[in-house]
Motif scaffolding. Structure first.
Motif, short mmCIF file in Angstrom:
data_model
loop_
_atom_site.label_atom_id
_atom_site.label_comp_id
_atom_site.label_asym_id
_atom_site.label_seq_id
_atom_site.Cartn_x
_atom_site.Cartn_y
_atom_site.Cartn_z
N ARG A 21 0.83 -1.20 0.00
CA ARG A 21 0.00 0.00 0.00
C ARG A 21 0.86 1.26 0.00
NH1 ARG A 21 -4.68 -2.13 4.30
NH2 ARG A 21 -6.14 -2.86 2.70
N SER A 22 1.92 1.23 0.80
CA SER A 22 2.80 2.39 0.86
C SER A 22 3.47 2.65 -0.49
CB SER A 22 3.87 2.18 1.94
OG SER A 22 4.70 3.29 2.08
N TYR A 23 3.88 1.58 -1.16
CA TYR A 23 4.59 1.72 -2.43
C TYR A 23 3.68 2.19 -3.56
CZ TYR A 23 7.18 0.35 -6.63
OH TYR A 23 7.80 0.35 -7.86
N THR A 24 2.48 1.60 -3.64
CA THR A 24 1.60 1.90 -4.77
C THR A 24 0.70 3.10 -4.53
OG1 THR A 24 -0.15 0.44 -3.96
CG2 THR A 24 1.53 -0.54 -5.42
N GLY A 25 0.48 3.45 -3.27
CA GLY A 25 -0.48 4.50 -2.96
C GLY A 25 -1.91 4.05 -3.12
N LYS A 26 -2.12 2.74 -3.28
CA LYS A 26 -3.46 2.17 -3.43
C LYS A 26 -3.75 1.28 -2.22
CE LYS A 26 -2.26 0.55 -7.56
NZ LYS A 26 -2.36 -0.12 -8.88
N ILE A 27 -5.01 0.89 -2.02
CA ILE A 27 -5.35 0.18 -0.79
C ILE A 27 -5.97 -1.20 -0.99
CG2 ILE A 27 -5.64 2.31 0.53
CD1 ILE A 27 -8.65 2.00 0.23
N GLY A 28 -6.46 -1.53 -2.17
CA GLY A 28 -7.15 -2.80 -2.38
C GLY A 28 -6.21 -3.99 -2.28
N VAL A 29 -6.74 -5.09 -1.75
CA VAL A 29 -5.99 -6.34 -1.60
C VAL A 29 -6.82 -7.45 -2.23
CG1 VAL A 29 -4.98 -8.00 0.01
CG2 VAL A 29 -4.94 -5.55 0.54
N ALA A 30 -6.26 -8.18 -3.19
CA ALA A 30 -6.95 -9.30 -3.82
C ALA A 30 -6.37 -10.60 -3.31
CB ALA A 30 -6.82 -9.23 -5.34
N VAL A 31 -7.24 -11.53 -2.95
CA VAL A 31 -6.85 -12.86 -2.50
C VAL A 31 -7.73 -13.87 -3.24
CG1 VAL A 31 -6.04 -12.12 -0.22
CG2 VAL A 31 -8.45 -12.72 -0.54
N LEU A 32 -7.36 -15.13 -3.14
CA LEU A 32 -8.08 -16.17 -3.88
C LEU A 32 -9.12 -16.86 -3.03
CD1 LEU A 32 -5.20 -17.88 -5.90
CD2 LEU A 32 -6.59 -15.88 -6.51
N ASP A 33 -10.08 -17.47 -3.70
CA ASP A 33 -10.99 -18.35 -2.99
C ASP A 33 -10.18 -19.51 -2.40
OD1 ASP A 33 -10.42 -19.54 -5.42
OD2 ASP A 33 -12.49 -19.73 -6.07
N ARG A 34 -10.61 -20.01 -1.26
CA ARG A 34 -9.95 -21.06 -0.47
C ARG A 34 -8.65 -20.60 0.18
NH1 ARG A 34 -11.66 -22.95 -5.07
NH2 ARG A 34 -9.60 -22.67 -5.97
#
Length: 435
Positions: free
Chosen positions: A140-153
């Motif tokens: 988040r600090s590096y990109t300036g963005k906040i979203g986090v994507a993870v996978l099912d299971r």
């Protein structure tokens, strides 16, 4: 496999006694929170190689290794000596206040061993969940963005943020909400069930991220290259490289959660090595320090340096005794070629388990190295098999959202005869209960 040196007899031994462990169990029920409910009936007093010895001198074959932690053995001589020497000098100072060389040495080793020849930096913490949280922080600090994507299971830990990232509700998440925001779950690759190629599964994941999150909002994609609690799911070939490439093209940090599959477990130093994937950030823990609590976040130097001075850390992070243990454990992995030994273990396990796929109640054998699973049709049968194996002195673990996967995580130092003996008991129970 080459014989190693052990200080405990490498044998399964059940003498029928359980009075000492039963007494300790009564104390546990009276004094320990109910949520902490061990599965093994015996209380361990010693462990080595592939065995756990309980307080009543029963000796169990260990196919769990502390959930992939004691890869070099639970009382490895090199690790034990390093711990003793470090503790005799000092047990703690807090690296952020008064630093010490072993912390730097572990970071150097992580930078050397993790995939890629780019400039890297590392930071040390206590647990896998802490490592994942800090990987998100630096992303988040590096990109300036906040979203986090993870996978099912997915499984990434038990803290508030990592519970949001973890898929399975019970027992990990139930009644513990609300959870951290801006975590998004997308479809992964599960070849047995989705029938997709790696390219097809990656295209599906990417479409979901672009349409449901937006690259302008997404800081990182966090993926277990081999899913652990989710069922030891190995994505179809080509899936991970495609996701990593998409991340590079869209200013999204690709985080490989190697906490369970890393440090020789999969037959390579890291499980992404099987397809030559170079993550932006790698999280490590479990097998890193021979049983001592330590975790790490290693990544591209520009990403790791994004947080301001003082923004990363923790009182116990990179404890000097744990750092000494990690350096010794890595020396042991190198000295005995434990990636190669993991591949030998895989061959032996597959020889015993793959013939079972002919049974109606068995779906698939999968995994890599000493991280192999067998998926069954029935979760109830899986639980019965695990209980029957424990009753015969073989400790195994289950996983999967349906509880229908038996996972094998023996120490990489387990002797071949003990591995075979445990597998023979397991396969017998599967033939009896899953046919």
């Amino acid at each position: 496999m080459q014989d190693l040196t052990y200080h405990l007899p490498q044998e399964r031994r059940l003498n029928g006694a359980n009075s000492v462990s039963s007494g300790i169990e009564q104390r546990r029920q009276a004094n320990v929170a109910r949520a902490l409910s061990p599965s093994l009936p015996g209380y361990v007093v010693a462990a080595d190689g592939g065995v756990l010895v309980d307080a009543d001198n029963n000796s169990y074959i260990d196919f769990a290794s502390g959930i992939a932690v004691t890869s070099v053995g639970a009382s490895n001589e090199r690790v034990a000596q390093a711990v003793a020497e470090a503790a005799a000098n000092f047990t703690h100072t807090c690296f952020m206040v008064s630093p010490y060389e072993s912390y730097v040495a572990v970071c150097e080793k992580l930078n050397e061993l993790t995939p890629g020849d780019h400039e890297k930096k590392s930071a040390l913490f206590n647990s896998g969940a802490e490592a994942v949280e800090n990987a998100v922080k630096v992303s988040r600090s590096y990109t300036g963005k906040i979203g986090v994507a993870v996978l099912d299971r997915a499984y990434h830990g038990r803290t508030n943020l990592t519970m949001a990232m973890t898929a399975k509700n019970k027992p990990y998440k139930t009644k513990f909400g609300p959870f951290a925001s801006d975590v998004y779950r997308v479809s992964g690759s599960y070849p047995l069930h989705d029938g997709l190629t790696g390219a097809e599964a990656a295209a599906r994941s990417i479409k979901e991220m672009e349409q449901e999150i937006g690259v302008e909002n997404l800081a990182c994609v966090v993926i277990e290259p081999i899913q652990g609690e989710g069922g030891f799911v190995v994505p179809a070939e080509g899936y991970l490289p495609a996701i990593a490439q998409w991340c590079r093209e869209n200013n999204v940090v690709f985080v490989a959660d190697e906490i369970q599959a890393g440090f020789c477990r999969s037959g390579e130093w890291f499980s992404v090595d099987h397809e030559g994937v170079v993550p932006d950030v790698v999280t490590t823990a479990k097998g890193i320090a021979g049983g001592m609590p330590l975790s790490g976040v290693t990544g591209r130097a520009e990403i790791m340096d994004a947080p301001i001075p003082g923004a990363l850390g923790g009182t116990y992070g990179g404890n000097p005794v744990a750092c000494a243990a990690a350096l010794a454990a890595i020396e042991e992995m190198e000295a005995h070629n434990l990636p190669g030994r993991a591949r030998e273990i895989e061959g032996i396990i597959r020889t015993h388990l793959e013939p079972l796929v002919e049974l109606d109640g068995v779906r698939e054998v999968r995994g890599r190295g000493a991280m192999i699973a067998i998926e069954l049709e029935s979760g109830a049968a899986t639980a019965e098999i695990a209980a029957a194996c424990k009753a015969q002195g073989v400790l195994i673990l289950t996983c999967g959202l349906d509880g229908n996967v038996i996972r094998l995580l023996p120490a990489l130092t387990i002797p071949e005869h003990l591995l075979v003996e445990g597998l023979e008991i397991l396969t017998s129970e599967i033939r009896t209960k899953a046919a």
